[in-house]
Scaffold this motif. Structure first.
Motif, PDB file in Angstrom:
ATOM      1  N   ASN A   7     120.709 -26.355  -4.822  1.00 27.22           N
ATOM      2  CA  ASN A   7     121.189 -27.047  -3.619  1.00 27.22           C
ATOM      3  C   ASN A   7     120.289 -26.792  -2.415  1.00 27.22           C
ATOM      4  N   LYS A  17     126.592 -12.173  -1.332  1.00 29.04           N
ATOM      5  CA  LYS A  17     125.156 -11.890  -1.318  1.00 29.04           C
ATOM      6  C   LYS A  17     124.797 -10.722  -2.232  1.00 29.04           C
ATOM      7  N   ASP A  65     133.391 -15.820   1.991  1.00 24.45           N
ATOM      8  CA  ASP A  65     132.032 -16.322   2.143  1.00 24.45           C
ATOM      9  C   ASP A  65     131.273 -16.187   0.826  1.00 24.45           C
ATOM     10  N   LEU A  66     130.111 -16.842   0.766  1.00 21.39           N
ATOM     11  CA  LEU A  66     129.252 -16.730  -0.404  1.00 21.39           C
ATOM     12  C   LEU A  66     128.798 -15.282  -0.563  1.00 21.39           C
ATOM     13  N   TRP A  99     122.403 -21.459  -8.196  1.00 25.17           N
ATOM     14  CA  TRP A  99     123.144 -22.499  -7.462  1.00 25.17           C
ATOM     15  C   TRP A  99     122.486 -22.767  -6.107  1.00 25.17           C
ATOM     16  N   CYS A 100     122.021 -21.695  -5.449  1.00 25.63           N
ATOM     17  CA  CYS A 100     121.341 -21.857  -4.154  1.00 25.63           C
ATOM     18  C   CYS A 100     120.057 -22.670  -4.314  1.00 25.63           C
ATOM     19  N   ILE A 128     120.514 -24.950   1.800  1.00 29.78           N
ATOM     20  CA  ILE A 128     121.044 -23.671   1.332  1.00 29.78           C
ATOM     21  C   ILE A 128     119.881 -22.802   0.864  1.00 29.78           C
ATOM     22  N   ILE A 160     124.638 -17.327  -8.695  1.00 28.48           N
ATOM     23  CA  ILE A 160     124.645 -17.724  -7.281  1.00 28.48           C
ATOM     24  C   ILE A 160     123.239 -18.112  -6.835  1.00 28.48           C
ATOM     25  N   PHE A 174     132.088 -17.974  -6.576  1.00 26.18           N
ATOM     26  CA  PHE A 174     130.967 -17.438  -5.818  1.00 26.18           C
ATOM     27  C   PHE A 174     131.426 -16.883  -4.466  1.00 26.18           C
ATOM     28  N   ARG A 175     132.688 -17.068  -4.159  1.00 20.49           N
ATOM     29  CA  ARG A 175     133.234 -16.604  -2.880  1.00 20.49           C
ATOM     30  C   ARG A 175     133.809 -15.192  -3.018  1.00 20.49           C
ATOM     31  N   SER A 198     130.282 -27.821  -1.259  1.00 23.38           N
ATOM     32  CA  SER A 198     131.336 -26.823  -1.383  1.00 23.38           C
ATOM     33  C   SER A 198     130.834 -25.634  -2.192  1.00 23.38           C
ATOM     34  N   ILE A 199     131.159 -24.444  -1.730  1.00 25.30           N
ATOM     35  CA  ILE A 199     130.801 -23.233  -2.466  1.00 25.30           C
ATOM     36  C   ILE A 199     131.761 -23.084  -3.637  1.00 25.30           C
TER      37      ILE A 199
END
Length: 454
Positions: A115, A56, A53-54, A111-112, A120, A108, A46-47, A41-42
């Motif tokens: 994961n 960028k 969406d995530l 976190w990427c 991701i 973010i 971060f959304r 789950s995002i």
């Protein structure tokens, strides 16, 4: 209307808070779905509150809310004047002052990376947007390189400009407002002038040309520069000998030059360029991609008004009819618009009348594509039926054989515009007169499903 936007915005923000799919939660926000596999789950912060969406490229609006840059810029470009979450009124200065949220972006990215085992990928660190000062500097370099005949540097700068414009809308708008289109057009013209007397690599010309479609629309000055004789001849050379990308960019530039808002002199210069019409016809005849075919037909539509006989002489009628046999809605409409324009000249009408498949293909398209396509089919049939020619009798007989009279009668019953209605009435009179003392019982049945009265 503002209250409606506010409610919609509140629902967007609420969805961002609740927007995690259901399932059995495990550690680190992991969830097991019904198949037993693990989804990640995002995290809510971060959304983006708009896209969900995530993010960028997270940026902070003046209201203190963080959004993804592309989402908030699109929100503002669509005419919204309030913050999607707080509903505060946004001024033009608020919209331009977007501060990068570096802390959130680093979180973010971390976190990427944490994961990565779940597939991701780490979001790249975005570049800083182009400012007016940077755009002016790039413009000055391009002008200087052009004057010094340093075409290799012009090509490198053009690629840099293209890449920057593709990154985001803000970069593109900044370049357009600083006159980058005119600088690129001038560089292309100088290169085209030199190409007539020296041997210049076609790739350099394509590099400069590739940047122009990224900073559309071009102003009148840039269009006038590109409409010079040498520039247009270079475009023809690229259409014939260039790479696939080069030919596509040449078509996009020609489409920009032939738009109705441009001066009629520019369109006239384009239509009179030797070999250009033939190159356009060849691109439709030998399609590279659906998008390129549509862009080429779009350009043809604006040129056919003053160059109908040239298109007819270049074989466009046969190309269009073969294209109509199997094409999607958008392509069919554009092809019919060009064919209708070609039928404004005597040669075009003669070619349509003499084509073995023309009438059958046109009648088949009625009611099967769109109302626009049906109106265009009626217009073409009306034009070829009113002009006497050696194949007129055969065309009228073919029209009756494939059920044109029946479809025209149905069109009157269903309803159509006044101009189309007038043409339908005249067509039916012509066909009825031709049918006198003839017996055409082999009319195709018409499928009435989906046809509604407007």
């Amino acid at each position: 209307m503002p209250s409606f936007k506010w409610k919609s915005s509140r629902r967007i923000a609420a969805a961002a808070v609740v927007g995690i799919s259901g399932g059995n939660k495990g550690k680190r926000g992991e969830e097991k779905n019904n198949n037993g596999t693990i989804d990640v789950s995002i995290p809510l912060h971060f959304r983006c509150p708009i896209s969900l969406d995530l993010m960028k490229d997270p940026v902070i609006l003046s209201t203190g809310i963080t959004y993804d840059r592309s989402s908030i810029e699109e929100w503002v470009d669509n005419g919204n004047t309030r913050c999607p979450v707080t509903n505060q009124v946004l001024s033009s200065s608020n919209c331009n002052d977007l501060t990068s949220n570096i802390t959130t972006r680093k979180m973010i990215q971390e976190w990427c990376v944490a994961n990565r085992s779940y597939g991701i990928e780490r979001i790249p660190t975005p570049r800083n947007p182009i400012t007016s000062a940077i755009a002016a500097e790039m413009l000055a370099e391009m002008v200087l390189a052009s004057k010094m005949d340093d075409f290799e540097k012009c090509g490198r700068l053009a690629v840099k400009i293209k890449d920057s414009a593709k990154e985001n809308k803000r970069n593109r708008s900044c370049m357009v407002s600083n006159g980058m289109g005119c600088a690129l057009a001038t560089a292309f013209q100088i290169l085209a002038d030199s190409a007539s007397s020296t041997s210049i690599d076609l790739n350099v010309m394509e590099d400069i040309l590739s940047a122009l479609p990224e900073i559309l629309p071009l102003d009148k000055e840039a269009c006038s520069v590109l409409a010079s004789g040498e520039s247009l001849r270079s475009l023809v050379t690229i259409l014939k000998q260039g790479s696939l990308a080069g030919r596509f960019n040449a078509v996009l530039v020609l489409r920009e030059l032939t738009r109705p808002e441009k001066t009629s002199n520019i369109v006239t210069f384009v239509s009179k360029t030797e070999g250009l019409i033939e190159s356009i016809v060849d691109l439709v005849k030998n399609p590279i991609s659906p998008t390129m075919t549509k862009s080429t037909l779009f350009t043809s539509f604006f040129l056919v008004e003053i160059a109908a006989s040239k298109f007819a002489k270049a074989g466009m009628v046969d190309v269009l009819i073969n294209l109509l046999v199997n094409s999607d809605k958008s392509t069919t409409e554009k092809a019919l618009e060009v064919l209708d324009g070609i039928c404004n000249c005597e040669m075009g009408i003669d070619l349509v009348q003499s084509h073995a498949l023309a009438v059958a293909v046109l009648v088949k398209k009625m009611f099967r594509v769109s109302d626009i396509a049906t109106d265009l089919v009626v217009s073409v049939l009306w034009k070829i039926s009113k002009t006497h020619g050696s194949d007129l009798e055969r065309c009228l007989s073919e029209a009756l054989r494939v059920g044109a009279f029946q479809k025209l009668l149905l069109l009157l019953q269903v309803g159509c515009g006044e101009n189309t209605k007038r043409k339908v009435t005249e067509l039916m009179k012509i066909l009825n007169t031709h049918n006198h003392n003839r017996n055409f019982d082999c009319m195709d049945s018409v499928d009435l499903r989906g046809i509604k009265r407007p």
